[in-house]
Motif scaffolding. Structure first.
Motif, PDB file in Angstrom:
ATOM      1  N   ASP A  16       0.812  -1.220   0.000  1.00  0.00           N
ATOM      2  CA  ASP A  16       0.000   0.000   0.000  1.00  0.00           C
ATOM      3  C   ASP A  16       0.848   1.274   0.000  1.00  0.00           C
ATOM      4  OD1 ASP A  16      -2.715   1.286   0.247  1.00  0.00           O
ATOM      5  OD2 ASP A  16      -1.796   2.021   2.108  1.00  0.00           O
ATOM      6  N   VAL A  27       1.726   2.029  -3.536  1.00  0.00           N
ATOM      7  CA  VAL A  27       0.558   2.487  -4.286  1.00  0.00           C
ATOM      8  C   VAL A  27       0.266   3.949  -3.978  1.00  0.00           C
ATOM      9  CG1 VAL A  27      -1.924   2.168  -4.612  1.00  0.00           C
ATOM     10  CG2 VAL A  27      -0.422   0.181  -4.454  1.00  0.00           C
ATOM     11  N   LYS A  28       0.317   4.324  -2.721  1.00  0.00           N
ATOM     12  CA  LYS A  28       0.064   5.714  -2.348  1.00  0.00           C
ATOM     13  C   LYS A  28       1.114   6.651  -2.929  1.00  0.00           C
ATOM     14  CE  LYS A  28      -2.456   4.836   1.955  1.00  0.00           C
ATOM     15  NZ  LYS A  28      -2.456   4.985   3.427  1.00  0.00           N
ATOM     16  N   GLN A  75       0.378   7.045  -6.500  1.00  0.00           N
ATOM     17  CA  GLN A  75      -0.861   7.809  -6.641  1.00  0.00           C
ATOM     18  C   GLN A  75      -0.610   9.301  -6.500  1.00  0.00           C
ATOM     19  OE1 GLN A  75      -3.843   6.416  -3.928  1.00  0.00           O
ATOM     20  NE2 GLN A  75      -5.432   7.802  -4.685  1.00  0.00           N
ATOM     21  N   ARG A  76       0.348   9.671  -5.644  1.00  0.00           N
ATOM     22  CA  ARG A  76       0.644  11.093  -5.443  1.00  0.00           C
ATOM     23  C   ARG A  76       1.591  11.656  -6.494  1.00  0.00           C
ATOM     24  NH1 ARG A  76       1.132   9.387   0.070  1.00  0.00           N
ATOM     25  NH2 ARG A  76       3.400   9.356  -0.237  1.00  0.00           N
ATOM     26  N   ASP A 116      -3.441  10.935  -8.464  1.00  0.00           N
ATOM     27  CA  ASP A 116      -4.641  10.886  -7.621  1.00  0.00           C
ATOM     28  C   ASP A 116      -5.660   9.848  -8.094  1.00  0.00           C
ATOM     29  OD1 ASP A 116      -3.604  12.904  -6.038  1.00  0.00           O
ATOM     30  OD2 ASP A 116      -4.566  14.481  -7.221  1.00  0.00           O
ATOM     31  N   ARG A 157      -6.462   5.864  -7.945  1.00  0.00           N
ATOM     32  CA  ARG A 157      -6.058   4.680  -7.204  1.00  0.00           C
ATOM     33  C   ARG A 157      -5.852   3.467  -8.118  1.00  0.00           C
ATOM     34  NH1 ARG A 157      -4.030   3.611  -2.048  1.00  0.00           N
ATOM     35  NH2 ARG A 157      -4.708   1.554  -1.361  1.00  0.00           N
ATOM     36  N   VAL A 187      -2.416   1.046  -8.654  1.00  0.00           N
ATOM     37  CA  VAL A 187      -2.352  -0.384  -8.328  1.00  0.00           C
ATOM     38  C   VAL A 187      -1.800  -1.177  -9.501  1.00  0.00           C
ATOM     39  CG1 VAL A 187      -3.733  -2.413  -7.734  1.00  0.00           C
ATOM     40  CG2 VAL A 187      -4.225  -0.214  -6.648  1.00  0.00           C
ATOM     41  N   LEU A 245      -6.823  -3.361  -2.150  1.00  0.00           N
ATOM     42  CA  LEU A 245      -6.130  -2.129  -2.489  1.00  0.00           C
ATOM     43  C   LEU A 245      -7.066  -1.120  -3.153  1.00  0.00           C
ATOM     44  CD1 LEU A 245      -2.760  -3.540  -3.856  1.00  0.00           C
ATOM     45  CD2 LEU A 245      -3.013  -2.057  -1.877  1.00  0.00           C
ATOM     46  N   ARG A 246      -7.936  -1.617  -4.001  1.00  0.00           N
ATOM     47  CA  ARG A 246      -8.798  -0.716  -4.754  1.00  0.00           C
ATOM     48  C   ARG A 246     -10.031  -0.281  -3.970  1.00  0.00           C
ATOM     49  NH1 ARG A 246     -11.696  -3.137  -9.925  1.00  0.00           N
ATOM     50  NH2 ARG A 246     -12.928  -3.991  -8.207  1.00  0.00           N
TER      51      ARG A 246
END
Length: 341
Positions: free
Chosen positions: A46, A49-50, A53-54, A61, A63, A67, A173-174
């Motif tokens: 995770d 992934v974050k 995502q950033r 942004d 998700r 993933v 995760l999603r």
């Protein structure tokens, strides 16, 4: 007064319900275990992934694409590792399978004592003691063949189950937050939602810190295993180091499996496995009584003494569950042979 009364009926129904739930959980224990491992795997990846995502260049942004990017990176890393280590491991595995019958035969007849004497410079008395020890346990050594076959079949089955864990982790995760929100709305009254949300937040933080601590312990184990085996010129040092680092996630069973794999490779290749076993034992003491209490304690805000107690209690519970009633089991034979040499 009517019999049975209402209180008796309530007690019987509650008991029956709890029994049914317990039986259902027991029957579905493997499925539940896979979901638990999938949740832990979710916490493991995770952070990546974050981060994507950033900082993603094309899907910031979002998700889902993050993933997908993480999983593609994992697949590429696994493919690279397979391309690097698979040829040598496949050759070694084929050689082990070809030499295993001859090795077990020399082990049961005691001829391996002569090979070890020439390899390690044993005296004639040491060779005689080891040969006599092998002769006393000849039948038990011969029984290792069906035991190994059974373990290999179970390992193949478990490998199939493990392949499902990353697939299940995709859904967590999603849609993990939505799954938690739906469960809270279904299981708890509206008035208790704020308290349950706070409790879930604390549990989420604790699991995140725990996974980070375990990841650090895995990195330390990988560095030690690889460095020690490279210094000792042990065969397949990097591959065994990666295996040991990955298995560090599994309490008790993980490091014992690493120990068995390293010693087995050392015996089959006639390497200095005794010294390597001693180094692994020293590292286990350092890991359990120094590294783990401090790393786990600093991440989970626990006193080191509490972490040591948890490690000892968990290891004791695992050994009690796996203890066999017969004294002539394979574990006793290997333990006796290890002390004999």
């Amino acid at each position: 007064m009517a019999f049975p009364d209402r209180r008796t009926v309530d007690i019987l129904l509650t008991t029956a319900l709890l029994t049914a739930v317990g039986v259902a959980v027991y029957c579905a224990r493997r499925v539940i275990l896979m979901f638990v491992l999938a949740i832990l795997f979710t916490y493991l990846i995770d952070p990546a992934v974050k981060c994507l995502q950033r900082h993603s260049l094309f899907f910031r942004d979002l998700r889902g694409p993050a993933v997908v990017e993480v999983y593609l990176t994992l697949v590429l890393l696994i493919a690279l590792a397979g391309y690097t280590f698979a040829p040598s491991l496949a050759t070694s595995t084929a050689r082990v399978l070809d030499e295993a019958p001859a090795f077990l035969n020399s082990l049961s007849t005691g001829d391996i004592a002569s090979d070890l004497r020439g390899k390690y410079g044993w005296s004639e008395a040491q060779e005689s003691r080891f040969r006599a020890s092998l002769a006393r346990h000849k039948q038990d050594i011969q029984s290792l063949v069906p035991t190994v076959d059974r373990y290999l079949s179970n390992a193949a089955q478990m490998f199939g189950y493990l392949l499902l864990i990353p697939i299940l982790a995709i859904f967590f995760l999603r849609d993990g937050q939505r799954i938690v929100d739906v469960l809270i709305r279904l299981l708890f009254h509206t008035d208790r939602h704020p308290k349950i949300d706070a409790l879930v937040g604390q549990l989420h933080l604790m699991l995140t810190q725990y996974i980070r601590a375990q990841l650090l312990l895995c990195v330390l184990s990988f560095v030690f295993y690889s460095a020690a085996m490279l210094v000792r010129r042990f065969p397949h040092a990097i591959a065994l180091g990666i295996l040991g680092g990955l298995l560090e996630f599994i309490p008790v069973v993980g490091w014992t499996s690493t120990f068995a794999a390293v010693v087995g490779v050392g015996i089959l290749n006639l390497s200095h496995w005794v010294w390597m076993a001693a180094l692994l034992g020293i590292w286990r003491v350092i890991q359990d009584y120094f590294a783990t209490p401090r790393i786990i304690g600093s991440h989970l805000k626990l006193h080191p003494l509490a972490a040591i107690f948890a490690v000892l209690a968990g290891g004791r519970n695992r050994r009690n569950r796996r203890r066999l009633p017969r004294r002539t089991d394979d574990g006793f034979v290997l333990h006796h042979l290890a002390f004999s040499c």
